[in-house]
Scaffold this motif. Structure first.
Motif, PDB file in Angstrom:
ATOM      1  N   GLY A   1       0.427  -1.621  -0.151  1.00 54.30           N
ATOM      2  CA  GLY A   1      -0.197   0.427  -0.252  1.00 54.30           C
ATOM      3  C   GLY A   1       0.560   1.470   0.313  1.00 54.30           C
ATOM      4  N   ASP A   2       0.690   2.687   0.608  1.00 56.56           N
ATOM      5  CA  ASP A   2       1.057   3.348   0.999  1.00 56.56           C
ATOM      6  C   ASP A   2       2.308   3.272   1.237  1.00 56.56           C
ATOM      7  OD1 ASP A   2      -0.843   4.988  -0.506  1.00 56.56           O
ATOM      8  OD2 ASP A   2      -1.699   5.752   1.266  1.00 56.56           O
ATOM      9  N   ALA A   3       2.278   2.419   1.928  1.00 56.08           N
ATOM     10  CA  ALA A   3       3.568   2.071   2.422  1.00 56.08           C
ATOM     11  C   ALA A   3       5.285   2.063   1.543  1.00 56.08           C
ATOM     12  CB  ALA A   3       4.228   1.575   3.958  1.00 56.08           C
ATOM     13  N   ALA A   4       4.737   1.364   0.307  1.00 52.04           N
ATOM     14  CA  ALA A   4       5.350   1.158  -0.415  1.00 52.04           C
ATOM     15  C   ALA A   4       5.229   2.014  -2.059  1.00 52.04           C
ATOM     16  CB  ALA A   4       4.922  -0.326  -0.975  1.00 52.04           C
ATOM     17  N   HIS A   5       4.479   3.028  -1.792  1.00 52.21           N
ATOM     18  CA  HIS A   5       4.028   3.266  -3.232  1.00 52.21           C
ATOM     19  C   HIS A   5       2.915   4.319  -2.751  1.00 52.21           C
ATOM     20  CE1 HIS A   5       0.705   0.819  -3.587  1.00 52.21           C
ATOM     21  NE2 HIS A   5       1.268   0.002  -3.383  1.00 52.21           N
ATOM     22  N   LEU A   6       3.493   5.499  -2.341  1.00 48.89           N
ATOM     23  CA  LEU A   6       2.561   6.764  -2.405  1.00 48.89           C
ATOM     24  C   LEU A   6       2.624   6.961  -3.186  1.00 48.89           C
ATOM     25  CD1 LEU A   6       0.855   8.257  -0.224  1.00 48.89           C
ATOM     26  CD2 LEU A   6       2.496   9.487   0.761  1.00 48.89           C
ATOM     27  N   MET A   7       0.656   7.297  -4.194  1.00 52.86           N
ATOM     28  CA  MET A   7       0.797   8.324  -5.100  1.00 52.86           C
ATOM     29  C   MET A   7       0.467   9.368  -5.164  1.00 52.86           C
ATOM     30  SD  MET A   7      -0.483   5.216  -7.832  1.00 52.86           S
ATOM     31  CE  MET A   7       1.173   3.883  -6.463  1.00 52.86           C
ATOM     32  N   PRO A   8       0.231  10.360  -5.876  1.00 52.13           N
ATOM     33  CA  PRO A   8      -1.210  11.100  -5.850  1.00 52.13           C
ATOM     34  C   PRO A   8      -2.264   9.839  -5.944  1.00 52.13           C
ATOM     35  CG  PRO A   8       0.392  11.538  -7.815  1.00 52.13           C
ATOM     36  CD  PRO A   8       0.946  10.617  -6.939  1.00 52.13           C
ATOM     37  N   PRO A   9      -3.529  10.622  -5.199  1.00 51.22           N
ATOM     38  CA  PRO A   9      -4.613  10.258  -5.018  1.00 51.22           C
ATOM     39  C   PRO A   9      -5.872  10.129  -6.235  1.00 51.22           C
ATOM     40  CG  PRO A   9      -4.892  12.092  -4.470  1.00 51.22           C
ATOM     41  CD  PRO A   9      -3.640  11.895  -4.743  1.00 51.22           C
ATOM     42  N   VAL A  10      -5.669   9.300  -6.918  1.00 52.40           N
ATOM     43  CA  VAL A  10      -6.377   9.343  -9.012  1.00 52.40           C
ATOM     44  C   VAL A  10      -7.244   7.624  -8.577  1.00 52.40           C
ATOM     45  CG1 VAL A  10      -4.971  11.031  -9.599  1.00 52.40           C
ATOM     46  CG2 VAL A  10      -3.964   8.253  -9.658  1.00 52.40           C
ATOM     47  N   GLY A  11      -7.423   7.611  -7.426  1.00 52.31           N
ATOM     48  CA  GLY A  11      -8.579   5.811  -7.743  1.00 52.31           C
ATOM     49  C   GLY A  11      -7.499   4.607  -7.214  1.00 52.31           C
ATOM     50  N   VAL A  12      -6.776   4.694  -7.319  1.00 50.72           N
ATOM     51  CA  VAL A  12      -5.605   3.708  -7.131  1.00 50.72           C
ATOM     52  C   VAL A  12      -5.188   2.994  -5.946  1.00 50.72           C
ATOM     53  CG1 VAL A  12      -5.255   3.555  -9.940  1.00 50.72           C
ATOM     54  CG2 VAL A  12      -3.600   4.214  -7.722  1.00 50.72           C
ATOM     55  N   GLY A  13      -5.250   4.009  -4.824  1.00 45.60           N
ATOM     56  CA  GLY A  13      -4.649   3.689  -3.148  1.00 45.60           C
ATOM     57  C   GLY A  13      -4.915   2.606  -3.055  1.00 45.60           C
ATOM     58  N   ALA A  14      -6.575   2.600  -2.039  1.00 48.35           N
ATOM     59  CA  ALA A  14      -6.389   1.712  -1.706  1.00 48.35           C
ATOM     60  C   ALA A  14      -6.918   0.263  -2.421  1.00 48.35           C
ATOM     61  CB  ALA A  14      -8.017   2.414  -0.975  1.00 48.35           C
ATOM     62  N   ASN A  15      -6.993   0.843  -3.737  1.00 52.09           N
ATOM     63  CA  ASN A  15      -7.312  -0.474  -4.744  1.00 52.09           C
ATOM     64  C   ASN A  15      -6.311  -0.654  -4.621  1.00 52.09           C
ATOM     65  OD1 ASN A  15     -10.422  -0.632  -5.831  1.00 52.09           O
ATOM     66  ND2 ASN A  15      -9.803   1.700  -6.388  1.00 52.09           N
ATOM     67  N   LEU A  16      -5.003  -0.788  -4.550  1.00 50.70           N
ATOM     68  CA  LEU A  16      -3.692  -1.418  -4.742  1.00 50.70           C
ATOM     69  C   LEU A  16      -3.340  -1.905  -3.349  1.00 50.70           C
ATOM     70  CD1 LEU A  16      -1.682   0.866  -6.928  1.00 50.70           C
ATOM     71  CD2 LEU A  16      -2.928  -1.042  -7.761  1.00 50.70           C
ATOM     72  N   ALA A  17      -3.764  -0.976  -2.652  1.00 50.02           N
ATOM     73  CA  ALA A  17      -3.745  -1.134  -1.811  1.00 50.02           C
ATOM     74  C   ALA A  17      -4.156  -3.093  -0.945  1.00 50.02           C
ATOM     75  CB  ALA A  17      -3.263  -0.467   0.206  1.00 50.02           C
ATOM     76  N   LEU A  18      -5.766  -3.549  -1.639  1.00 51.66           N
ATOM     77  CA  LEU A  18      -6.314  -4.348  -1.305  1.00 51.66           C
ATOM     78  C   LEU A  18      -5.697  -5.512  -1.985  1.00 51.66           C
ATOM     79  CD1 LEU A  18      -9.993  -2.710  -1.229  1.00 51.66           C
ATOM     80  CD2 LEU A  18      -9.039  -3.532   0.536  1.00 51.66           C
ATOM     81  N   LEU A  19      -5.187  -4.992  -3.348  1.00 48.51           N
ATOM     82  CA  LEU A  19      -4.941  -6.181  -3.894  1.00 48.51           C
ATOM     83  C   LEU A  19      -3.115  -6.320  -3.377  1.00 48.51           C
ATOM     84  CD1 LEU A  19      -5.130  -8.069  -6.440  1.00 48.51           C
ATOM     85  CD2 LEU A  19      -3.937  -6.208  -7.961  1.00 48.51           C
ATOM     86  N   ASP A  20      -2.211  -5.285  -2.954  1.00 44.52           N
ATOM     87  CA  ASP A  20      -0.806  -6.247  -2.297  1.00 44.52           C
ATOM     88  C   ASP A  20      -1.295  -7.031  -1.462  1.00 44.52           C
ATOM     89  OD1 ASP A  20       0.388  -4.084  -4.408  1.00 44.52           O
ATOM     90  OD2 ASP A  20       0.053  -2.351  -2.787  1.00 44.52           O
ATOM     91  N   GLY A  21      -2.592  -6.970  -0.278  1.00 42.94           N
ATOM     92  CA  GLY A  21      -2.861  -7.275   0.553  1.00 42.94           C
ATOM     93  C   GLY A  21      -2.653  -9.056   0.712  1.00 42.94           C
ATOM     94  N   ALA A  22      -3.454  -8.773  -0.556  1.00 42.99           N
ATOM     95  CA  ALA A  22      -4.235 -10.083  -1.179  1.00 42.99           C
ATOM     96  C   ALA A  22      -2.915 -11.559  -1.839  1.00 42.99           C
ATOM     97  CB  ALA A  22      -5.300  -9.894  -1.877  1.00 42.99           C
ATOM     98  N   GLU A  23      -2.612 -10.080  -2.349  1.00 43.02           N
ATOM     99  CA  GLU A  23      -1.294 -10.887  -2.782  1.00 43.02           C
ATOM    100  C   GLU A  23      -0.191 -11.502  -2.584  1.00 43.02           C
ATOM    101  OE1 GLU A  23      -2.183  -9.654  -7.758  1.00 43.02           O
ATOM    102  OE2 GLU A  23      -0.408  -9.199  -6.979  1.00 43.02           O
ATOM    103  N   LEU A  24       0.136 -10.471  -1.415  1.00 49.23           N
ATOM    104  CA  LEU A  24       0.914 -11.045  -0.539  1.00 49.23           C
ATOM    105  C   LEU A  24       0.851 -12.413   0.190  1.00 49.23           C
ATOM    106  CD1 LEU A  24       3.543 -10.954   1.150  1.00 49.23           C
ATOM    107  CD2 LEU A  24       2.455  -8.506   2.310  1.00 49.23           C
ATOM    108  N   ALA A  25      -0.053 -12.568   1.087  1.00 48.28           N
ATOM    109  CA  ALA A  25      -0.847 -13.595   1.612  1.00 48.28           C
ATOM    110  C   ALA A  25      -0.949 -14.645   0.962  1.00 48.28           C
ATOM    111  CB  ALA A  25      -2.282 -13.178   2.712  1.00 48.28           C
TER     112      ALA A  25
END
Length: 390
Positions: free
Chosen positions: A298-322
């Motif tokens: 999530g933002d700890a890894a790739h904090l970027m401008p808020p254009v609609g992907v931040g929370a979605n990428l964090a969710l996908l990161d978390g699921a894929e890492l698990a």
């Protein structure tokens, strides 16, 4: 995964960290989540999120929570209205009744859904992490603010923009993006603020001119959040006490002088005060050399401008890492598999976000700057919301 159960810690109880914990527990892997907040209701979790079918929804399916998410979500809130500063409606998009591509859900509702799915005691509230130290044997040591320490086989930094885990991997620090959001709110909007209700409709509206915009987002239960967004110095409020609501209101009204009166009501009629939220970003690219026992999402890894992907990428990161932890015999192999996908994806999204942000919030103050179809809908500008500035 090997027959030895790894000791896993997640730092941060945001959406990415919680979905990671949920997927791990769903596959029989115990985990501890450390969260500095005192409890699940210690503060407001912010506004609403549109959960995308190719990222956030994929994660919720992996967590076995997709049907519960749909029951809470608001597909009708995909509606979008764009105005100019004279309050002339330029564009109005409405989703079909069966369109589930990006339904909205309040941040607090999503967090509660994830928390309720975890085993009791998974989240240790009121536990602030001060730092993480990689150890020679490939494990990592958590340093708590109360001066205690704990060792884990894997520490996952899901603790947002100002991550305390990130320094174990990278020297990068967030930098001010040049753009600030000032947040305000309206309650019981349909009865108490009918003009605001008409502007926002069932979803999101934006009025834009040059490097300034006024945005409204409908949340559940009659709540609307406003985001006064502009390009300028981080100390735009110099000489003001940000707790002095009327002084802040006057400064903002001066910035939006000449805008339509119906739009200026966004600045005049809010409940309570204003919350200053300067936007920060990490360098692009943000990468690191693999460190055994530590990774980020999530933002700890790739904090970027808020254009609609931040929370979605964090969710996908978390699921894929698990899933990587579950599917690979060692943690080193799991992290190699996860980071080899996550880091290039983050780079691609960060580059796109930078381009979109430059278009959405140009350096010019000309009314001629427009929203090209290629980046429509611009409502994604608000995806990260308060969590982005925490």
């Amino acid at each position: 995964m090997s027959t030895t159960t790894p000791r896993i810690a997640i730092v941060g109880a945001g959406p990415g960290g919680l979905v990671c914990a949920r997927v791990l527990e769903r596959h029989g892997v115990p985990v501890t989540v450390f969260e500095h907040e005192s409890g699940p209701n210690s503060r407001s979790q912010g506004g609403t999120l549109d959960i995308h079918e190719d990222t956030g929804q994929v994660a919720l399916r992996a967590a076995g929570l997709f049907d519960q998410f749909l029951a809470l979500s608001r597909p009708e809130s995909q509606e979008w209205r764009l105005y100019d500063r004279r309050a002339t409606l330029i564009r109005h998009d409405q989703a079909d009744e069966d369109d589930l591509s990006r339904p909205e859900i309040d941040r607090g509702q999503l967090r509660a859904l994830l928390l309720d799915s975890l085993a009791p005691g998974t989240v240790r509230w009121g536990h602030s992490v001060k730092a993480v130290t990689p150890l020679p044997q490939g494990t990592a040591r958590l340093h708590h603010h109360d001066h205690t320490v704990e060792d884990f086989d894997l520490v996952i930094g899901a603790d947002g923009a100002w991550s305390r885990v990130r320094p174990a991997l990278s020297d990068a620090q967030p930098a001010y993006s040049g753009i600030t959001m000032v947040e305000a709110r309206f309650d019981d909007v349909d009865h108490r603020h009918p003009g605001i209700a008409r502007l926002v409709g069932r979803g999101t509206m934006s009025a834009k001119a040059g490097h300034r915009s006024l945005v409204l987002q409908r949340n559940s239960n009659g709540h609307v959040r406003a985001y006064i967004t502009f390009r300028g110095p981080q100390d735009w409020h110099s000489g003001l006490d940000l707790a002095d609501t009327e002084a802040v209101r006057a400064r903002l009204l001066a910035q939006y002088q000449g805008w339509d009166e119906s739009l200026l009501d966004i600045l005049r009629g809010n409940e309570g005060g204003f919350i200053n939220r300067p936007m920060h970003v990490l360098p692009v690219p943000h990468t690191w050399q693999r460190v055994p026992g530590v990774t980020l999402l999530g933002d700890a890894a790739h904090l970027m401008p808020p254009v609609g992907v931040g929370a979605n990428l964090a969710l996908l990161d978390g699921a894929e890492l698990a899933r990587a932890v579950v599917d690979h015999p060692t943690l080193d192999e799991a992290l190699d598999a996860y980071e080899s996908v996550m880091l290039p994806r983050a780079l691609d999204n960060a580059k796109t976000a930078q381009q979109m942000f430059t278009t959405l919030m140009p350096d010019t103050d000309s009314d001629d700057a427009a929203f090209p179809d290629a980046i429509w809908p611009a409502k994604d500008l608000l995806d990260s919301g308060p969590a982005h500035a925490s």
